[in-house]
Design a protein around this motif. Sequence first.
Motif, PDB file in Angstrom:
ATOM      1  N   LEU A 164       0.821  -1.207   0.000  1.00 37.51           N
ATOM      2  CA  LEU A 164       0.000   0.000   0.000  1.00 37.51           C
ATOM      3  C   LEU A 164       0.857   1.261   0.000  1.00 37.51           C
ATOM      4  CD1 LEU A 164      -2.751  -1.087   2.560  1.00 37.51           C
ATOM      5  CD2 LEU A 164      -2.903  -1.062   0.063  1.00 37.51           C
ATOM      6  N   ASP A 165       2.081   1.154   0.509  1.00 39.59           N
ATOM      7  CA  ASP A 165       2.995   2.292   0.522  1.00 39.59           C
ATOM      8  C   ASP A 165       3.980   2.268  -0.648  1.00 39.59           C
ATOM      9  OD1 ASP A 165       1.963   3.266   2.958  1.00 39.59           O
ATOM     10  OD2 ASP A 165       3.172   1.825   4.064  1.00 39.59           O
ATOM     11  N   THR A 271      -0.064  -9.658  -8.590  1.00 37.49           N
ATOM     12  CA  THR A 271      -1.526  -9.584  -8.632  1.00 37.49           C
ATOM     13  C   THR A 271      -2.047  -8.582  -7.600  1.00 37.49           C
ATOM     14  OG1 THR A 271      -1.844 -11.415  -7.052  1.00 37.49           O
ATOM     15  CG2 THR A 271      -1.661 -11.977  -9.391  1.00 37.49           C
ATOM     16  N   LEU A 272      -1.374  -8.483  -6.460  1.00 35.66           N
ATOM     17  CA  LEU A 272      -1.761  -7.484  -5.458  1.00 35.66           C
ATOM     18  C   LEU A 272      -1.353  -6.086  -5.898  1.00 35.66           C
ATOM     19  CD1 LEU A 272      -1.080  -9.034  -1.940  1.00 35.66           C
ATOM     20  CD2 LEU A 272      -3.244  -8.815  -3.174  1.00 35.66           C
ATOM     21  N   GLU A 273      -0.206  -5.979  -6.570  1.00 35.91           N
ATOM     22  CA  GLU A 273       0.215  -4.681  -7.098  1.00 35.91           C
ATOM     23  C   GLU A 273      -0.811  -4.174  -8.107  1.00 35.91           C
ATOM     24  OE1 GLU A 273       5.059  -5.166  -6.746  1.00 35.91           O
ATOM     25  OE2 GLU A 273       4.036  -6.019  -8.486  1.00 35.91           O
ATOM     26  N   TYR A 303      -8.782 -21.056  -4.452  1.00 38.12           N
ATOM     27  CA  TYR A 303      -8.201 -20.227  -5.500  1.00 38.12           C
ATOM     28  C   TYR A 303      -6.694 -20.148  -5.320  1.00 38.12           C
ATOM     29  CZ  TYR A 303     -13.084 -18.809  -5.327  1.00 38.12           C
ATOM     30  OH  TYR A 303     -14.454 -18.820  -5.285  1.00 38.12           O
ATOM     31  N   ILE A 304      -6.010 -19.682  -6.365  1.00 39.14           N
ATOM     32  CA  ILE A 304      -4.564 -19.507  -6.291  1.00 39.14           C
ATOM     33  C   ILE A 304      -4.188 -18.032  -6.248  1.00 39.14           C
ATOM     34  CG2 ILE A 304      -3.987 -19.391  -8.762  1.00 39.14           C
ATOM     35  CD1 ILE A 304      -2.174 -21.612  -6.235  1.00 39.14           C
ATOM     36  N   GLY A 305      -4.989 -17.165  -6.860  1.00 35.76           N
ATOM     37  CA  GLY A 305      -4.676 -15.737  -6.935  1.00 35.76           C
ATOM     38  C   GLY A 305      -4.993 -15.023  -5.629  1.00 35.76           C
TER      39      GLY A 305
END
Length: 377
Positions: A164-165, A271-273, A303-305
């Motif tokens: 997040l930062d 994927t989070l980015e 799930y995998i993601g």
Amino acid sequence: MNKVLLVAGEASGDLHAARVMEEMKELNDNLEFIGIGGQRMAAAGMEVLFDPTSRSTIGFVEAIKHLPLLWGVLKDLEELIERAEPAVALLVDYSAFNLRVAKLTQEKGIPTVNYFAPSAWAWGKWRARKMARREAKIASVFPMEAEVYRQAGAEVNFVGHPLLDIVEPQLNKEEAAAEFEIDLDSEIIGLLPGSREQEIKGLLPPMLATAELIAAQREVQFLLPRAETVSQDLLTELIAESDLEIKVVEGHSYEVMNLAKLILVASGTATLEAACLGTPMIILYQTAFLTWCLAQILVDVPYIGLPNLILEEEIVPEFLQKEIKAESIAQVGLQILNSPTKQAQIKKNLEQVVTELGAGGATKRVAEMVLEVGGVK
């Protein structure tokens, strides 16, 4: 001077550990850092005993070949601990190895914090119980992780996720388009096959085949950000087998995600980015056959993601192992590209993922936690 032991084993762990080091130095300028990690930790001032970041792999079977080397490193680490007598230890990711290190620090009476703890919420809840028995304090980055470790008896502090930062493009869309020499008026698709050679070889060919099918129906530009750990020669060799023009850019993955209407991305941190940037995505995951068979037995998640795991529903499409077929991926990709409604729903769901990741400032909270646990604040 108080000594802090740090152990990180992959590129992402090296990054996050180095950022915590910088925050700790802001809080206490009387610290000396020793341990295992990569170039970022060394640049932040750590005396590096061993750098394992170039040897990172995916999967149980793939990691076996490194075991003899790591046993030797563990012995060297024990000698370092006995000689240096660190006040506190921070273990970052690198789960199998750091479970051993946690046992070692417990035996030596060193207070320990585990950041990016073993993914016991996905498989092997015994790992959470084992880390709890070793009295490691958990700096948790996922809400489901915090719950599993609390149930296992560990002392847990939900710090939130450091991405997040971190996730912020350095260039705006117009600047990035000029830098990459692309046209903002046409659709852009990002190809992000990962940062390991193993991932590139397995995922880039089907991504390129998918891109060809999509390009046959729409005017699209393709961008591929090259991570510093990826060989340019390998990318050139694989891209040469495609009839498409794929523009490879050095780094700038956040700019590519920010520009793209859709990305094809390897399962993992990227994927989070992308979620942080609200970018619609299709997640691909592939590993060795034997590793996959073991995962079917050991892994207990639907799930995998990571975005799907966090919201406990498939908010973005996933293609795993034998499902990775260009025709199927292209069909789903075109459905997203053709539907503003689908795109809007995905973006809305990704906003919820980001909300679940907590508030900014995770890295500073971890630094404060380490110093407090070690009594060196």
